[in-house]
Design an enzyme around this catalytic site. Structure first.
Site, PDB file in Angstrom:
ATOM      1  N   GLY A 139       0.894  -1.337  -0.081  1.00 17.50           N
ATOM      2  CA  GLY A 139      -0.021   0.050  -0.090  1.00 17.50           C
ATOM      3  C   GLY A 139       0.784   1.452  -0.116  1.00 17.50           C
ATOM      4  N   ASN A 194       1.821   3.066  -2.620  1.00 14.85           N
ATOM      5  CA  ASN A 194       1.121   4.067  -3.467  1.00 14.85           C
ATOM      6  C   ASN A 194       0.017   4.754  -2.867  1.00 14.85           C
ATOM      7  OD1 ASN A 194       2.481   4.295  -6.194  1.00 14.85           O
ATOM      8  ND2 ASN A 194       2.443   2.166  -5.920  1.00 14.85           N
ATOM      9  N   LYS A 231      -6.663  -8.744  -7.629  1.00 18.07           N
ATOM     10  CA  LYS A 231      -7.653  -9.272  -7.993  1.00 18.07           C
ATOM     11  C   LYS A 231      -8.332  -8.604  -9.007  1.00 18.07           C
ATOM     12  CE  LYS A 231      -7.434 -12.755  -4.936  1.00 18.07           C
ATOM     13  NZ  LYS A 231      -7.218 -14.314  -5.423  1.00 18.07           N
ATOM     14  N   ASN A 288      -5.754   2.011 -12.655  1.00 13.86           N
ATOM     15  CA  ASN A 288      -4.601   1.248 -12.038  1.00 13.86           C
ATOM     16  C   ASN A 288      -3.480   1.696 -12.222  1.00 13.86           C
ATOM     17  OD1 ASN A 288      -3.674  -1.427 -10.963  1.00 13.86           O
ATOM     18  ND2 ASN A 288      -2.877  -1.860 -13.265  1.00 13.86           N
ATOM     19  N   HIS A 337       0.495   0.820 -12.982  1.00 15.93           N
ATOM     20  CA  HIS A 337       1.552  -0.362 -13.542  1.00 15.93           C
ATOM     21  C   HIS A 337       2.959   0.081 -13.624  1.00 15.93           C
ATOM     22  CE1 HIS A 337       2.089  -4.453 -14.988  1.00 15.93           C
ATOM     23  NE2 HIS A 337       2.963  -3.813 -15.819  1.00 15.93           N
ATOM     24  N   ASP A 352      -4.384  -5.049 -16.877  1.00 12.69           N
ATOM     25  CA  ASP A 352      -3.433  -4.043 -17.629  1.00 12.69           C
ATOM     26  C   ASP A 352      -3.579  -3.846 -18.921  1.00 12.69           C
ATOM     27  OD1 ASP A 352      -1.723  -4.403 -15.117  1.00 12.69           O
ATOM     28  OD2 ASP A 352      -0.653  -6.063 -16.001  1.00 12.69           O
TER      29      ASP A 352
HETATM   30  C1  GRF Z   1       3.161  -0.884  -7.673  1.00 13.01           C
HETATM   31  O1  GRF Z   1       4.380  -1.228  -8.022  1.00 13.01           O
HETATM   32  C2  GRF Z   1       2.093  -0.707  -8.584  1.00 13.01           C
HETATM   33  O2  GRF Z   1       2.307  -0.299  -9.889  1.00 13.01           O
HETATM   34  C3  GRF Z   1       1.718  -2.282  -9.022  1.00 13.01           C
HETATM   35  O3  GRF Z   1       1.673  -2.835  -7.791  1.00 13.01           O
HETATM   36  C4  GRF Z   1       2.945  -2.161  -6.839  1.00 13.01           C
HETATM   37  C5  GRF Z   1       2.106  -1.925  -5.557  1.00 13.01           C
HETATM   38  O4  GRF Z   1       3.004  -1.374  -4.533  1.00 13.01           O
HETATM   39  N1  GRF Z   1       0.428  -2.377  -9.493  1.00 13.01           N
HETATM   40  P1  GRF Z   1       2.450  -0.670  -3.537  1.00 13.01           P
HETATM   41  O5  GRF Z   1       1.268  -1.671  -2.765  1.00 13.01           O
HETATM   42  O6  GRF Z   1       1.821   0.573  -3.641  1.00 13.01           O
HETATM   43  O7  GRF Z   1       3.712  -0.437  -2.365  1.00 13.01           O
END
Ligand code: GRF
Length: 198
Positions: free
Chosen positions: A11, A13, A90, A106, A108, A149
């Site tokens: 978590g 991000n 998921k 999302n 990525h 994606d």
């Molecule tokens: C990130 O690299 C995001 O781009 C990908 O999963 C990772 C999640 O990292 N979808 P975090 O849980 O936000 O630390």
């Protein structure tokens, strides 16, 4: 702009967006956090920030239709405008996808359409990028549809690959970029600078 987060593990991000809200860089309100993993750091971080949070998965709702209904109930109950998938492992159910069509994004850690799709997550992405001898990689923020994606790309930024990069150093640099870019992109969406046609 009420934002619901979905996250399965760390978590970071999500936390970066919460921090951007708290420091006034993003005009939005994190309204709810949902995780399929009851032990995730993401749920702990939500608790620490006082954001309502829920573990919802096949463990809590073995029937996929009921899980979809319950997630939708909770999203609506918290007056969700936008959904941010930030490391959510998921797929969302058809009712949630339909109800929030064009308002689910999302993040990525590659320049999609390269290095995306089923199985392309975590270090696997950066391993593949390095193995292919790429000179740059980056971050993609895209709309979510039924495929991993896959939806329309809303924003991308590049990250250079240095000669002595390892999977660890590259992962770290891309993740740092993600943290800034996600909040910036949400702010552009909130300001209407990124137009999404439904
Ligand atoms: C990130 O690299 C995001 O781009 C990908 O999963 C990772 C999640 O990292 N979808 P975090 O849980 O936000 O630390």
């Amino acid at each position: 702009m009420n934002i619901a987060f979905f996250a399965s593990h760390r978590g970071s991000n999500m936390q970066a967006v919460i921090d951007a809200v708290n420091t006034g860089r993003l005009n939005a309100r994190p309204c709810v956090v949902i995780s399929n993993n009851g032990d995730s750091e993401a749920l702990e971080k939500a608790q620490q920030s006082g954001i309502p949070n829920y573990h919802l998965s096949s463990k809590t709702h073995p029937d996929p239709g009921e899980l979809d209904d319950e997630i939708l109930n909770i999203l609506e109950g918290h007056r969700t405008d936008w959904i941010v998938l930030a490391g959510y492992m998921k797929k969302l159910g058809p009712k949630v996808l339909q109800k929030y069509k064009g308002r689910i994004i999302n993040i990525h850690p590659s320049l999609l359409p390269k290095y995306g799709g089923r199985g392309m997550y975590g270090v696997a992405v950066h391993e593949a990028v390095i193995a292919a001898g790429e000179k740059e990689t980056g971050v993609t923020i895209h709309l979510v549809d039924e495929e991993y994606d896959h939806g329309e790309i809303l924003a991308q930024c590049t990250v250079p690959i240095l000669q002595d990069d390892t999977v660890e150093s590259l992962s770290r640099r891309v993740l740092e970029r993600e943290h800034v870019f996600l909040a910036e992109t949400l702010e552009r969406i909130a300001r209407g600078e990124i137009i999404i046609e439904n």
